[in-house]
Enzyme design. Structure first.
Site, PDB file in Angstrom:
ATOM      1  CE1 TYR A 144      -2.524  -3.394   1.339  1.00  7.78           C
ATOM      2  CE2 TYR A 144      -4.251  -1.756   1.145  1.00  7.78           C
ATOM      3  CZ  TYR A 144      -3.857  -3.075   1.239  1.00  7.78           C
ATOM      4  OH  TYR A 144      -4.790  -4.072   1.233  1.00  7.78           O
ATOM      5  CE  LYS A 193       1.610 -18.072  -0.627  1.00  5.51           C
ATOM      6  NZ  LYS A 193       0.767 -19.279  -0.521  1.00  5.51           N
ATOM      7  CG  ASP A 249      -7.767  -4.493   2.865  1.00  8.95           C
ATOM      8  OD1 ASP A 249      -8.913  -4.469   3.331  1.00  8.95           O
ATOM      9  OD2 ASP A 249      -7.408  -3.795   1.889  1.00  8.95           O
TER      10      ASP A 249
END
Ligand code: NAD
Length: 374
Positions: A144, A193, A249
């Site tokens: 972001y 991840k 999110d």
């Protein structure tokens, strides 16, 4: 205790639910002997009408002088997003506040009351195991805030978004999560991840290092794809879930569906100094604005979070939460949590009662004044 609170109802149902939340705050002030000085300010389309800006300097100045921000929601009807009044409204107001005050941690508690299992998309046997968790999402890093680029290479259009974390950002949010777990069931699930991404490998390393300072808190690591499955399969395993900006999110929105309505959830965004903004995660619900049918619970629970996280008023926060639970357990339902019930019409008449926004707050106030123990 004396505190200054910036109150920003915003658009749509914002004014309606904020009015009810302030009634609850007034009773806490009176019954627990505090002084809460609330000052209203505009944001979103409401501010655009007066100032030609979604986040006027007057509103930012009020927030700077306050001890906490109580926010409603902003934004116009989805079909009118292209109009200047609504274009980029959310980014200009709420994202602007996040950046201005460097809110790096977002808290979103998700809890399902067994009494409301009919409106949850989960099976009853899954809910019976207990669903009560908090998402702690990092808010200032990841793709972001990294470089965004759209370019042409060998005649093809390409786009990249750089996902960046430094170790201080990860350590900071990890401390927030471990401290939150100590106030709950002492378990942190860190979601990443790390089997693919370098920034996830760093995330996992730093969270593990920080965990050494919290030997009383259990830490588990989980890959984000597995976490998405586990949230639906068995959410009872989660206590505090800490994760990156983008994974947070997506996962926290998926989790927000579990209780059955956006009108039941609150959220908090905090910076490293402990200054916070409290809001329902839902939007301005323009489809029901002005009908008096909005569910005020999300905004009222935002007040409880503000009392707990900004003012350390645990007893007051718990009293508000107990009053909300008591009202729901007694069968009070606003439209959003009534219409999905799988109970038969006859059964519904006897067990639940359809009420409006103000009546739901009346019920919660009744229980708050009786200081119920749920
Ligand atoms: P929304 O969250 O406003 O509404 C989605 C659905 O949930 C609607 O059916 C609505 O009626 C219902 N709902 C939400 N809160 C409710 C409540 N308290 N009581 C009862 N029902 C409730 O999403 P949307 O309709 O896609 O967006 C409307 C506007 O809100 C858009 O302009 C969007 O950009 C904005 N928005 C703002 C925020 C924010 O201020 N943080 C967040 C999301 C969306």
């Amino acid at each position: 205790m004396e505190k200054k609170i910036a109150v920003i109802p915003g658009d749509g149902i914002g004014e309606e639910v904020m009015a009810q939340a302030l009634r609850v705050l007034n009773v806490v002030e009176r019954d627990f002997g505090h002084k809460f000085v609330t000052t209203k300010a505009l944001a979103g389309g409401a501010a655009y009408d007066k100032y030609g800006s979604h986040m006027p300097e007057e509103t930012l100045a009020l927030c700077r002088q306050s001890d906490a921000i109580l926010f409603g929601s902003v934004g116009g009807p989805v079909a009118e997003m292209h109009l200047p009044k609504w274009k980029n409204c959310e980014a200009n107001s709420i994202l602007n506040l996040r950046k201005t005050f460097k809110f790096n941690a977002n808290f979103r508690p998700v809890k399902i009351l067994p009494e409301l299992q009919d409106i949850s998309p989960l099976k009853a046997e899954v809910i019976q195991r207990g669903v009560d968790m908090v998402f702690v999402r990092e808010l200032l890093g990841d793709c972001y805030f990294g470089e965004h680029k759209t370019f042409s290479e060998n005649g093809k259009r390409k786009a990249t978004d750089l996902a960046v974390y430094d170790e201080d950002q990860v350590a900071s949010i990890a401390h927030v999560a471990f401290k939150a777990a100590r106030l709950r069931r002492n378990k942190v699930t860190s979601v990443d991840k790390a089997n693919v991404l370098d920034n996830s490998k760093l995330w996992r390393q730093v969270v593990t290092e920080v965990s050494k300072e919290y030997p009383d808190v259990e830490l588990e690591h989980m890959l984000v794809d597995n976490c998405a499955m586990q949230l639906i399969r068995d959410p009872s395993q989660f206590d505090v879930v800490v994760t990156t900006n983008m994974f947070g999110d997506i996962l926290s929105d998926a989790a927000a569906v579990l209780p059955g309505s956006l009108g039941l959830l609150a959220s908090a965004s905090l910076n490293q100094e402990g200054f916070g903004l409290y809001e329902p995660p839902g939007g301005s619900a323009q489809d029901i604005a002005g009908t008096g049918t909005a569910n005020p619970v999300a905004q009222i629970l935002s007040v409880a979070m503000m009392l707990r996280y900004s003012f350390s008023l645990e007893a007051e926060a718990a009293a508000v939460e107990r009053a909300v639970e008591a009202a729901l357990k007694s069968g009070c339902r606003t439209r959003d949590i009534f219409r999905h019930s799988k109970a038969s019409a006859a059964e519904e008449q006897t067990t639940t009662r359809l009420i409006n926004c103000q009546e739901m707050a009346d019920e919660i106030l009744k229980h708050l004044e009786q200081k119920v123990l749920v």
